[in-house]
Design an enzyme around this catalytic site. Sequence first.
Site, PDB file in Angstrom:
ATOM      1  N   GLN A 236       0.848  -1.195   0.000  1.00 33.72           N
ATOM      2  CA  GLN A 236       0.000   0.000   0.000  1.00 33.72           C
ATOM      3  C   GLN A 236       0.884   1.245   0.000  1.00 33.72           C
ATOM      4  OE1 GLN A 236      -2.024  -1.569   3.685  1.00 33.72           O
ATOM      5  NE2 GLN A 236      -3.838  -0.814   2.653  1.00 33.72           N
ATOM      6  N   ASN A 237       2.181   1.040   0.156  1.00 35.07           N
ATOM      7  CA  ASN A 237       3.099   2.175   0.263  1.00 35.07           C
ATOM      8  C   ASN A 237       3.471   2.714  -1.116  1.00 35.07           C
ATOM      9  OD1 ASN A 237       3.061   1.739   3.009  1.00 35.07           O
ATOM     10  ND2 ASN A 237       4.868   0.416   2.970  1.00 35.07           N
TER      11      ASN A 237
ATOM     12  N   HIS B  28      -1.470   1.116  -4.493  1.00 35.22           N
ATOM     13  CA  HIS B  28      -1.883   2.519  -4.359  1.00 35.22           C
ATOM     14  C   HIS B  28      -0.997   3.454  -5.184  1.00 35.22           C
ATOM     15  CE1 HIS B  28      -4.108   1.601  -0.307  1.00 35.22           C
ATOM     16  NE2 HIS B  28      -4.775   1.220  -1.361  1.00 35.22           N
TER      17      HIS B  28
ATOM     18  N   CYS C 190      -0.959  10.776 -16.914  1.00 39.26           N
ATOM     19  CA  CYS C 190      -1.750  11.796 -17.613  1.00 39.26           C
ATOM     20  C   CYS C 190      -3.214  11.454 -17.418  1.00 39.26           C
ATOM     21  CB  CYS C 190      -1.387  11.806 -19.095  1.00 39.26           C
ATOM     22  SG  CYS C 190      -2.473  12.875 -20.065  1.00 39.26           S
TER      23      CYS C 190
ATOM     24  N   CYS D 229       0.432  12.921 -25.200  1.00 43.07           N
ATOM     25  CA  CYS D 229      -0.640  13.701 -25.852  1.00 43.07           C
ATOM     26  C   CYS D 229      -0.408  15.206 -25.775  1.00 43.07           C
ATOM     27  CB  CYS D 229      -2.005  13.339 -25.276  1.00 43.07           C
ATOM     28  SG  CYS D 229      -2.320  14.001 -23.612  1.00 43.07           S
TER      29      CYS D 229
ATOM     30  N   GLY E  62       2.331  -4.497   9.009  1.00 44.84           N
ATOM     31  CA  GLY E  62       2.304  -3.044   9.202  1.00 44.84           C
ATOM     32  C   GLY E  62       1.102  -2.346   8.611  1.00 44.84           C
ATOM     33  N   THR E  63      -0.057  -2.993   8.663  1.00 48.90           N
ATOM     34  CA  THR E  63      -1.261  -2.325   8.170  1.00 48.90           C
ATOM     35  C   THR E  63      -2.313  -2.282   9.270  1.00 48.90           C
ATOM     36  OG1 THR E  63      -2.549  -4.181   7.339  1.00 48.90           O
ATOM     37  CG2 THR E  63      -0.778  -3.383   5.933  1.00 48.90           C
TER      38      THR E  63
ATOM     39  N   LEU F 283       2.656  -3.783  14.615  1.00 54.63           N
ATOM     40  CA  LEU F 283       3.090  -3.152  15.865  1.00 54.63           C
ATOM     41  C   LEU F 283       2.124  -3.480  17.012  1.00 54.63           C
ATOM     42  CD1 LEU F 283       5.121  -1.243  17.224  1.00 54.63           C
ATOM     43  CD2 LEU F 283       3.697   0.685  16.472  1.00 54.63           C
TER      44      LEU F 283
HETATM   45 ZN   LIG Z   1      -1.599  12.380 -22.124  1.00 55.55          ZN
END
Ligand SMILES: [Zn+2]
Length: 231
Positions: free
Chosen positions: A88-89, A106, A114, A136, A172-173, A199
């Site tokens: 997730q990091n 993520h 873009c 583009c 760690g989540t 933790l």
């Molecule tokens: Zn573009």
Amino acid sequence: MAKIVILTGAGISAESGIRTFRASDGLWEEHRIDDVATPEGFSRDPALVHEFYNARRAAARVAQPNAAHLALAELEADARYDVLIVTQNVDDLHERAGSQNVIHMHGSLFGALCHACGHRWPAPEVMTATDSCPACRRTATRPDIVWFGEMPYQMERIVAALEDADLFVSIGTSGNVYPAAGFVQGATEAGVETLELNLEPSTGTQLFDTSHHGPATQIVPQWVRERLARA
Ligand SMILES: [Zn+2]
């Protein structure tokens, strides 16, 4: 080969000095999540959002992988294990520790996207709202980060790997952010053994077959040493 799918979250990077979103007060480095981690925040003030991620990128560049990242790379290097890290990091500490099979569900601080044409390219050190897309040429560049309200990347591949795994490990989540928080249930329903290394007990700690609690830099290397010592 034993197939191990490992979900990692903020807790593994925290000991490398990377601070992240705190659910308790809804702030990330003194910024409101609504301002810096939603598509609406980006529409309101793209310059602020770019500045925020430029700072996060600079901080990630000077951070170093810690003993937990290094231990997971060591596990992947062992021929007996087929390891997939789903993180997730948005930092690159797993890669810099030597892990090769990593999915950034993520997104990444080191990617640019873009939002006009969907093209992706490596993020420059400093991104601005007036950068144009190399494909583009429109000024529609954003950090390649999955914001709140957006669909995480590669979910089909992640779910398929989870269901096919021998072991699912969550490191760690907090167990608060979906869809990642649902991985343990999906794994359990598929008959996959589950282990939590965190933790403190996470929201879903009772859903895991086994849980160990303590700092990632201690409990992750300890777990990896135990796996590698098996005959
Ligand atoms: Zn573009």
